[in-house]
Design a protein around this motif. Sequence first.
Motif, mmCIF file in Angstrom:
data_model
loop_
_atom_site.group_PDB
_atom_site.id
_atom_site.type_symbol
_atom_site.label_atom_id
_atom_site.label_comp_id
_atom_site.label_asym_id
_atom_site.label_seq_id
_atom_site.Cartn_x
_atom_site.Cartn_y
_atom_site.Cartn_z
ATOM 1 N N GLY A 41 -3.793 2.894 10.476
ATOM 2 C CA GLY A 41 -3.438 2.812 9.204
ATOM 3 C C GLY A 41 -2.227 3.837 8.170
ATOM 4 O O GLY A 41 -3.024 3.946 6.918
ATOM 5 N N VAL A 42 -1.760 4.514 8.857
ATOM 6 C CA VAL A 42 -0.849 5.401 7.587
ATOM 7 C C VAL A 42 -0.290 4.783 6.463
ATOM 8 O O VAL A 42 0.230 2.857 6.857
ATOM 9 C CB VAL A 42 0.368 5.334 8.410
ATOM 10 N N GLY A 43 -0.348 5.214 5.246
ATOM 11 C CA GLY A 43 -0.637 4.328 3.821
ATOM 12 C C GLY A 43 -1.230 3.569 3.379
ATOM 13 O O GLY A 43 -1.828 3.625 2.342
ATOM 14 N N VAL A 44 -1.906 2.765 4.066
ATOM 15 C CA VAL A 44 -3.475 1.395 3.866
ATOM 16 C C VAL A 44 -4.774 2.989 3.082
ATOM 17 O O VAL A 44 -5.224 2.719 2.263
ATOM 18 C CB VAL A 44 -3.247 0.510 4.333
ATOM 19 N N ALA B 143 0.387 -1.030 -0.321
ATOM 20 C CA ALA B 143 -0.404 0.073 0.047
ATOM 21 C C ALA B 143 0.419 1.564 -0.289
ATOM 22 O O ALA B 143 0.649 1.842 -0.324
ATOM 23 C CB ALA B 143 -1.087 -0.099 1.089
ATOM 24 N N VAL B 144 1.798 1.130 0.439
ATOM 25 C CA VAL B 144 2.559 2.742 0.431
ATOM 26 C C VAL B 144 3.377 2.917 -0.772
ATOM 27 O O VAL B 144 3.356 4.062 -0.669
ATOM 28 C CB VAL B 144 4.122 2.603 2.053
ATOM 29 N N VAL B 145 3.764 1.288 -1.015
ATOM 30 C CA VAL B 145 4.719 1.628 -2.753
ATOM 31 C C VAL B 145 3.568 2.319 -3.458
ATOM 32 O O VAL B 145 4.225 2.803 -4.105
ATOM 33 C CB VAL B 145 5.329 -0.190 -2.903
ATOM 34 N N TYR B 146 2.355 1.731 -3.796
ATOM 35 C CA TYR B 146 1.291 1.895 -4.464
ATOM 36 C C TYR B 146 1.037 3.787 -4.039
ATOM 37 O O TYR B 146 0.816 4.258 -5.496
ATOM 38 C CB TYR B 146 -0.234 1.464 -3.927
ATOM 39 N N PHE B 147 0.970 4.110 -2.704
ATOM 40 C CA PHE B 147 1.128 5.305 -2.816
ATOM 41 C C PHE B 147 1.862 6.441 -3.399
ATOM 42 O O PHE B 147 1.505 7.686 -4.093
ATOM 43 C CB PHE B 147 0.476 5.642 -1.037
ATOM 44 N N PHE B 148 3.225 6.003 -2.615
ATOM 45 C CA PHE B 148 4.128 7.082 -3.104
ATOM 46 C C PHE B 148 4.389 7.098 -4.869
ATOM 47 O O PHE B 148 5.060 7.506 -5.252
ATOM 48 C CB PHE B 148 5.250 6.349 -2.707
#
Length: 311
Positions: free
Chosen positions: A261-264, A20-25
Amino acid sequence: MKINGKLIFKMASYAVVAAAVVYFFRSFYLRLDDIPHIEWNARSLAAVVLSVLGILFTNVLTGYVWRIQLKDHGVKLRPGKSIQIMLISQFGKYLPGNVGHFAGRAALGSSAGVPVAVSMNTIMVDVLWHLAIGSTFAALAAYFYSDTLRELLPSHLEAPHLLAITGLLMFIPWIGITVMNKLMPGISRKIGKGELIATPSLRTALLVSALILVGFHTLGAIVKLQAAWLFHVPQGEYYMITVLYIASWTVGYVVPGAPGGVGVREAVMVLLLSPVVGEGAAVGLGISMRLTNMLGDALAFGLGMLSRRIL
């Protein structure tokens, strides 16, 4: 070789968070130039202030909800004290493990005379309540995005539909806990640490559900406000944005390993809100809502600590 189920679950959770973090960044990097520019003026500053105060308001609501739940266990706690404990403990959700706010609530509650067992029971019920209502918002989000579902269900949601949905939301947790205690007592005792999950009274169920809905709609209003006043994006009806944001909030709430929930949450916001407000604005809202939540929770923590001198 014995398979460690807990380790596998933990590794899978961390993998989901990492993805999720990779997707957001990645979305942030690709859409950096598309994020609407924020013009700092009285309107945008008002949006920031109102947003932070809105997060503070949701923390106060959560504290009052906890007091209502405690009354069902025969524990009387002054509204000011229950809210104070919630304001202080909520910031613990940003600690690794995403359970610090629960542990903090139990510890501070114990010092105020609330038995730890009662605190844990009310926390479990509170989690189930938020998940039940939040999952219904997620189901509505799936309805908005699924052509198959839209063919099976009404083509649009009018006032009678929304009223029926609201009524269902307010009863689902109360019905669910009652059914679980009756039909699945073993699971109920496991969740309740040896005791059946306490079934709230009908009055408590209605009041708690109503307050949780108020909190969720406050969050939706904050997102809509930021979209319009910070990023100058008029697209997206208030109810649609609320449903999609609470669906994102719920996913971030249930995925373990993501503090707060950070990132997700941000990744799901980009996925769900992009078709409504545009990818650039969705990325911007993911960032602004995260900062807003942290500032609001920090303000709540500070006010809670200050209130210890008088409460």
